[in-house]
Every structure is written in C-alpha cells, then in structure tokens.
Design a protein around this motif. Structure first.
Motif, PDB file in Angstrom:
ATOM      1  N   CYS A  29      73.930  13.191  54.670  1.00 49.10           N
ATOM      2  CA  CYS A  29      74.756  12.313  53.830  1.00 49.10           C
ATOM      3  C   CYS A  29      76.231  12.646  54.063  1.00 49.10           C
ATOM      4  CB  CYS A  29      74.436  12.514  52.357  1.00 49.10           C
ATOM      5  SG  CYS A  29      72.804  11.898  51.940  1.00 49.10           S
ATOM      6  N   CYS A 220      71.680   5.006  52.322  1.00 45.48           N
ATOM      7  CA  CYS A 220      71.218   6.087  53.197  1.00 45.48           C
ATOM      8  C   CYS A 220      69.835   5.781  53.774  1.00 45.48           C
ATOM      9  CB  CYS A 220      71.233   7.425  52.460  1.00 45.48           C
ATOM     10  SG  CYS A 220      72.915   8.060  52.293  1.00 45.48           S
ATOM     11  N   HIS A 245      70.099  11.458  44.108  1.00 43.08           N
ATOM     12  CA  HIS A 245      70.295  10.690  45.341  1.00 43.08           C
ATOM     13  C   HIS A 245      69.124  10.800  46.328  1.00 43.08           C
ATOM     14  CE1 HIS A 245      72.417   8.568  48.429  1.00 43.08           C
ATOM     15  NE2 HIS A 245      72.554   9.612  49.212  1.00 43.08           N
ATOM     16  N   GLU A 249      66.207   8.184  47.523  1.00 42.40           N
ATOM     17  CA  GLU A 249      66.032   7.789  48.930  1.00 42.40           C
ATOM     18  C   GLU A 249      64.558   7.858  49.331  1.00 42.40           C
ATOM     19  OE1 GLU A 249      68.354   9.371  52.197  1.00 42.40           O
ATOM     20  OE2 GLU A 249      69.965   9.874  50.825  1.00 42.40           O
TER      21      GLU A 249
HETATM   22 ZN   LIG Z   1      72.937   9.878  51.198  1.00 39.29          ZN
END
Ligand SMILES: [Zn+2]
Length: 490
Positions: A29, A220, A245, A249
């Motif tokens: 990231c 992402c 996060h 994902e």
């Molecule tokens: Zn990310």
C-alpha cells in the motif's frame, strides 16, 4: 537456511514458497499524497525496499506494485470524514489533483534520497476508476454488497471469513461501536465501496449508482489484481492498515473471485515518539525533508534498518545522533579499504596470491551468517551487526598490515554486495555520496595542487609545513613519480 517470512495471516514464520517458482508478485500500500512524507513513511518504504532488494539478490524475479492513493482516503479512524486531498486543496487553494501531483513528486524525491528503488508499477487510484466500478458491480451481483441512496456498501455479515487477518470478529468490533441511528448502512461494520458525491465534492465520476467516488479499500484490490493476478505472493503495508484496510481488501477480493487473495501478509511496525505512534493526524511527525537538512539520508536509512521491521522504532534526536556516529564508523572502514586499494598497494605485486587465504575463508562464513540473518524474516538488525563485526576484523587486520590485496578486494566486494546492493546503506562511491566526504576530496585536491606549486618554486619549508600539518590531523601525503597522493592514517 531457506527464507522464512512472518505471515500475519497465520501468525507464524513460514518457509517462503512462491506461487510460480522463481517469480514473486508483491504489492505494498502506497502513500496518500496530501502532504510531505514523514519518518514513519520512511520506515515503511525502506523496510519493504530492503525486502525486495533481498528477494532480487537471492535470485527471484520480483514484480513490485505500489499504489498512489489520490482519492477516497477519508479523514478519521473510520474513514468517513472529508477526503484528505480535497481538504488539503482547500488549505492550499489548489485543485486536489494538483495536490496529488505535487506530493507524489515530493514522495518520490524523498524516497530516492533514502535509496528506495522505485516500484515497477505505481498505479494511481484515479486512473483505475473503471476497474473499481467493475468490482463493485460484481459484488452487488453476487450478493455481497448493496446500494443505498447512490452509495454502495459491502455487507460484512455475508463474508464468513471476515476477521481472518486481524483476528477481530464482527460482534467484538460492534460492541465498541456507537450505532449511528442516521447511518444508511445496514450494519455499523459494513464499509463503503462507492460513495455518493455531494454536489460540492470536486472529485466525482459517473457510475451505475450516480455521481460518486470509490471507497478507499477497493482501490488496492482493483490495482493489485489488475497487475498481479487474482492471487499473488506478498502484500505489505503498515501495521496500522491491518484493520480495517487489509481486512476489507481480503473480504472484497475473495468474495469477488472465490480464490485466496494473498499468500503472505507482511506488516511493518511503526515509528513512535515517546511510545506514541508518529502520524500526521497526531501532529507528532518529523518530515523527511527537515531531517535531510541535518542528516545524510543514508544515516536515516541506517537508523531504520538497525531495528527489525516488525519492531517499533522510537525516534529521538539522540537515537539519530547515535545512528549517525555508528554509520560514520562503518563508512570509515569502507573508506579505509578503498583508500588502501586505490593508493597504497596498487603496484606491489608481492601481495598477490593465487589461492584463497585464511581471511577469505572467514569471509565465506561471514557471508553465510549474513544470509542466515536475512533469511530469518529479514533480520536487518542482525545483518548490520555482522557488518560491524566484519569492520572490526578488517580494522585490526589493517592496523597490523596483515591483509592481502585479495582479501581487501573480497571484503570490499562483500560490503558493496551486502551493505550496498542488499541493505542500500553503503553507496558505491563512498566519497561522493557521504556529503562530507565529497568536500574533503575536493579540499584535498586544492591543498595538493597548492603544495605542488609551492614545491615548483622550491619553497621547501612551506611545502613541509603543509605536509606536517596534514600529518597531525591524520592525513598522509605521498610524493610519487606521477604526483602526490593522500590517504587517511589508520
Ligand atoms: Zn492499500
């Protein structure tokens, strides 16, 4: 010893095996570009850079993707506040894309200085809106997401595996969450895949749900899977991104494809200041650009790598000063070796030997210890300690004049390979890149030229005064047929 990596997904060190032998596909990231990078960013990207350098060094063909977040990363712990770029744009009276452009440039400038090699692909979130919309559409079709008033949310309850990375289950997370009665979400833990844009929201795109912009997490998944495939080897990021996060994902990617998303999750720990996380939102950050005014950026890289990537690293001026003197010590050893190789023994054939001598054999052991340290979940702290051990042995050997030219060459090659190519802390040209060294070399050239002029006028006492004065501060001049050479005393 083969390479082992601590996998956050399984919470243990695992032997590293690739999905396709010899190839590593890796995603990290990247930054949200609404401000200059601080030391925390430095720690993260230096750590991952070193991991990638090492993977390449031991022979893997690595494809490294690191995104640039230029939309959708909202303020606040729950990522539901104002868009960070739009807010910064208002402060600086600039368009958000101008903010993105300027701080992306600034980010790469700062990382270049730290010796961080550029990613193979640096995709921008705003350049991948179509891909993100496509993921959201399919998640709705498959029953994992729902639309409310032009926004789309992922229904966390539909994903049985949710919590697999962070160990947080939804009930536990819910108990600490205040349920907002006005929220349009069906469940407080559901997260936004697409947000309806208010008319004043500058960054917006057309979608099947009206004008809006993508949620942060979905970018992402979109960009990693586009360039690395639906399942890839390594996903990295800061520990603070593990939840929500990275959890999000995994949820959206695996529900979309029905396949495992990532094999190894690597999380880098944080920089702390007096025990507290360094972050832009807490205001306790130190910009890399400010540190560069006082320190060689490679001192900062050295400081970061002196601790393991999974440990926190407490920042203070004293700690950085300590790193500076340690780094200079290491660099001085390398300087001495290179000085000797370039001046002292250049013409002395008697130092040449054909067979490996005992020192060279020790170097083989040293190298295998270094590889063991790096194979043990990239233990850079141990690897640096070994460079110091080698430096100590070399200094002793040099002071006793015991080292052959082959050994010195082999040592120099090791420092270049392990300290330079892998750890990125020893530049190939020590004198030109250490800042201070470059100036020293230039100054010395001026002194040597002036003394040559003095000698041509037969002002011997003045010439001796220069030589003796330099001798007192540790620099020896040697008058040879092809001119005067200088070297540091050991
Ligand atoms: Zn990310």
């Amino acid at each position: 010893m083969s390479l082992t990596i601590y996998n956050t997904l399984t919470r243990r060190k695992e032997e590293f095996t690739q999905l396709t032998e010899g190839f590593v596909r890796m995603y990290v990231c990247g930054p949200t570009v609404y401000g200059h990078s601080h030391l925390g960013h430095g720690k993260s990207y230096v750590s991952f850079d070193t991991i990638i350098r090492y993977l390449r060094y031991i022979g893997y063909k690595v494809t490294y993707v690191q995104n640039i977040t230029d939309v959708g990363h909202l303020l606040g712990e729950t990522n539901e506040g104002e868009d960070r770029l739009i807010k910064q744009g208002k402060i600086e009276q600039k368009h958000p894309m101008q903010i993105a452009e300027e701080y992306t440039r600034s980010y790469f400038e700062d990382m270049d200085a730290l010796g961080v090699q550029r990613p193979d692909i640096s995709p921008r979130a705003t350049g991948h809106i179509t891909e993100q919309i496509e993921i959201v559409k399919q998640l709705i079709e498959k029953g994992f997401a729902y639309e409310v008033n032009g926004s789309v949310y992922f229904a966390v309850s539909k994903d049985k595996e949710y919590g697999i990375l962070s160990g947080r289950n939804t009930d536990e997370a819910e108990s600490g969450t205040r349920v907002d009665v006005k929220s349009e979400k069906r469940h407080p833990n559901d997260f936004a895949l697409w947000k309806r844009a208010e008319p004043e929201h500058i960054m917006q795109w057309t979608s099947p749900w009206g004008l809006g912009f993508p949620g942060w997490h979905v970018e992402c998944s979109a960009m990693s899977m586009k360039y690395l495939g639906e399942t890839f080897d390594i996903h990295g990021g800061g520990l603070d991104n593990q939840f929500p996060h990275h959890e999000c994902e995994i949820a959206q990617s695996e529900c979309l494809t029905g396949k495992p998303f990532v094999k190894y999750w690597i999380h880098n720990n944080l920089i702390t200041v007096n025990g507290q996380k360094m972050s832009k939102s807490l205001g306790n950050f130190t910009l890399l650009k400010d540190l560069y005014k006082k320190y060689n950026p490679l001192v900062i890289r050295f400081f970061i790598l002196q601790s393991h990537y999974r440990s926190t690293l407490d920042f203070s001026e004293e700690a950085l000063q300590g790193a500076k003197s340690g780094y200079e010590k290491l660099l001085n050893t390398v300087r001495q070796i290179r000085d000797v190789l370039s001046f002292e023994y250049r013409d002395l054939n008697q130092f040449k030997t054909q067979n490996p001598n005992p020192e060279t054999i020790l170097l083989t052991k040293f190298k295998s210890d270094f590889l063991d340290a790096m194979n043990d979940d990239f233990n850079t702290a141990q690897a640096i300690a070994l460079l110091f051990d080698l430096g100590r042995e070399v200094n002793v050997g040099l002071s006793k004049n015991e080292l052959s030219i082959e050994t010195l060459n082999a040592v120099d090659n090791l420092f270049s390979e392990l300290g330079g190519q892998v750890l990125g802390i020893i530049p190939s040209n020590v004198d030109t890149q250490s800042g201070e060294g470059n100036q020293t070399a230039d100054l010395m050239q001026i002194i040597v030229d002036v003394r040559a002029e003095v000698r041509s006028q037969k002002l011997w006492s003045l010439s001796d005064k220069i030589r003796d004065g330099l001798q007192k501060i540790g620099i020896t001049l040697e008058d040879k047929k092809d001119g005067t050479k200088w070297k540091r005393q050991q």
